[in-house]
Design a protein around this motif. Structure first.
Motif, short mmCIF file in Angstrom:
data_model
loop_
_atom_site.label_atom_id
_atom_site.label_comp_id
_atom_site.label_asym_id
_atom_site.label_seq_id
_atom_site.Cartn_x
_atom_site.Cartn_y
_atom_site.Cartn_z
N ALA A 96 -33.42 -95.50 0.59
CA ALA A 96 -32.90 -94.52 -0.37
C ALA A 96 -31.39 -94.62 -0.48
N VAL A 97 -30.72 -94.72 0.65
CA VAL A 97 -29.25 -94.81 0.68
C VAL A 97 -28.79 -96.12 0.06
N PHE A 98 -29.42 -97.21 0.46
CA PHE A 98 -28.99 -98.53 -0.01
C PHE A 98 -29.28 -98.73 -1.50
N THR A 99 -30.41 -98.23 -1.96
CA THR A 99 -30.74 -98.40 -3.38
C THR A 99 -29.78 -97.62 -4.26
N ALA A 100 -29.55 -96.36 -3.92
CA ALA A 100 -28.62 -95.55 -4.71
C ALA A 100 -27.23 -96.17 -4.72
N ALA A 101 -26.77 -96.64 -3.56
CA ALA A 101 -25.43 -97.24 -3.48
C ALA A 101 -25.35 -98.52 -4.31
N ALA A 102 -26.39 -99.35 -4.26
CA ALA A 102 -26.38 -100.60 -5.01
C ALA A 102 -26.35 -100.33 -6.52
#
Length: 358
Positions: free
Chosen positions: A116-122
């Protein structure tokens, strides 16, 4: 034996059963109809990993621990630079590789939280925006959408994402799940198993397929243009995205679960009208042209519409798939570890033989 291993039983599992003839998906003894739209991400984690992962918290404690885990991985996106041009799923895989490996509950919770964190940041970085830090007190679905868009989502939006994550959490011994089980069987660790799952999922024949559904809908444009566009695509030898499945001989039950979630969300009615027209035209044409092949609507079709309505760009759809499927990957990894057997199938050599000396 077929090249695709359809007739090979590679595991005995208590996790999920895919009945491709009846069009039924059972997860730990419960029908998908009883889960999608009625259960949150956190509850699905408990259902699938309960009894498999000692030390895994439940209920409100699990939500709090997941929130803390999201916060713990957020610094990775701030300090770990990425090569230019990486797709969101490649960014997800790269950042995930920086998580220390292990087989304990803490590692599993970190892996559940991280996508969730990595997808939103990307996605935000691709848009020229700064990543948004997690808000640990929110549910996993709500915080995912807040990190993506910058604002707290409505309850309906969070519920729609929950419905999606639950729907795709597990689906038998698919390519990414089998890859995760193979790696877990070597005792390489849960992060390594997760990376294997992500790498398999990004392929266009597996989790990398929903994005082109949006391209198809955009190209068609109007309901009345659906049949002509679809027939022209087939005449060019193209595949109609969102139709047909390796296992299901009838309609994919996940398609109906996601269509119901889309209706509950109250998404753009014109978009849904277009999608339904395309679906009806595609099914009619496929029955006419390929009467002996069962080609029905699959999970990709309404996945694309639901994730689009929630604000995810098509290039990030595979990442959101990974958010939900991580539950299944970890459950299968734990089941494999508990069995203790290294996966080592045999192959049949069909190449040339050495020349015998005269």
């Amino acid at each position: 034996m077929s090249d695709g291993l359809e007739d090979v039983v590679a595991a005995h599992t208590t996790l999920s059963d895919v009945d491709g003839v009846a069009g039924r998906l059972v997860i730990r003894g419960r029908s998908l109809d009883d889960l999608a739209g009625r259960m949150a991400f956190e509850e699905m984690v408990t259902l699938m990993l309960g009894g498999l992962l000692p030390g895994l918290p439940e209920g409100a404690e699990l939500q709090a621990v997941l929130g803390a885990a999201r916060a713990s991985v957020f610094p990775i996106v701030l300090r770990a630079s990425l090569p230019a041009g990486l797709s969101p799923v490649e960014a997800l895989r790269t950042w995930t590789a920086l998580i220390p490996d292990g087989e304990d509950a803490g590692t599993a919770v970190t892996l559940l939280a991280a996508p969730a964190v990595f997808t939103a940041a990307a996605v935000r970085r691709a848009r020229g925006l700064e990543p948004v830090a997690p808000e640990a007190g929110l549910s996993h679905a709500a915080d995912t959408l807040r990190m993506l868009g910058g604002d707290r989502p409505s309850a309906a939006e969070a519920a729609a994402l929950d419905a999606y994550l639950v729907t795709v959490a597990d689906h038998g011994l698919n390519a990414s799940t089998f890859a995760a089980r193979v790696v877990a069987s070597t005792r390489a660790g849960l992060v390594s198993a997760e990376l294997a799952g992500i790498s398999a999922l990004k392929g266009p024949l597996h989790g990398g397929a929903p994005g082109p559904v949006i391209d198809m809908l955009d190209a068609i444009g109007e309901p009345g243009d659906a049949r002509a566009w679809l027939e022209a695509a087939l005449d060019r030898g193209e595949r109609l995205m969102g139709f047909g499945h390796r296992v299901y001989r009838v309609r994919d039950p996940r398609a109906d679960a996601l269509k119901a979630a889309l209706r509950r969300l109250g998404a753009d009615s014109a978009r849904l009208v277009l999608a339904e027209a395309v679906e009806q035209a595609a099914l009619a044409i496929l029955r006419e042209r390929k009467p002996n092949r069962p080609l029905e609507t699959n999970v990709e079709f309404y996945t694309a519409l639901l994730l689009e309505a929630l604000g995810f760009p098509p290039e990030a759809f595979t990442c959101v798939f990974a958010m939900g499927r991580t539950i299944g990957w970890l459950a299968h990894a734990q089941e494999q570890i508990a069995g203790g057997r290294l996966i080592r199938p045999q192959s049949v050599y069909v190449g040339p033989r050495p020349m015998q000396a005269a």
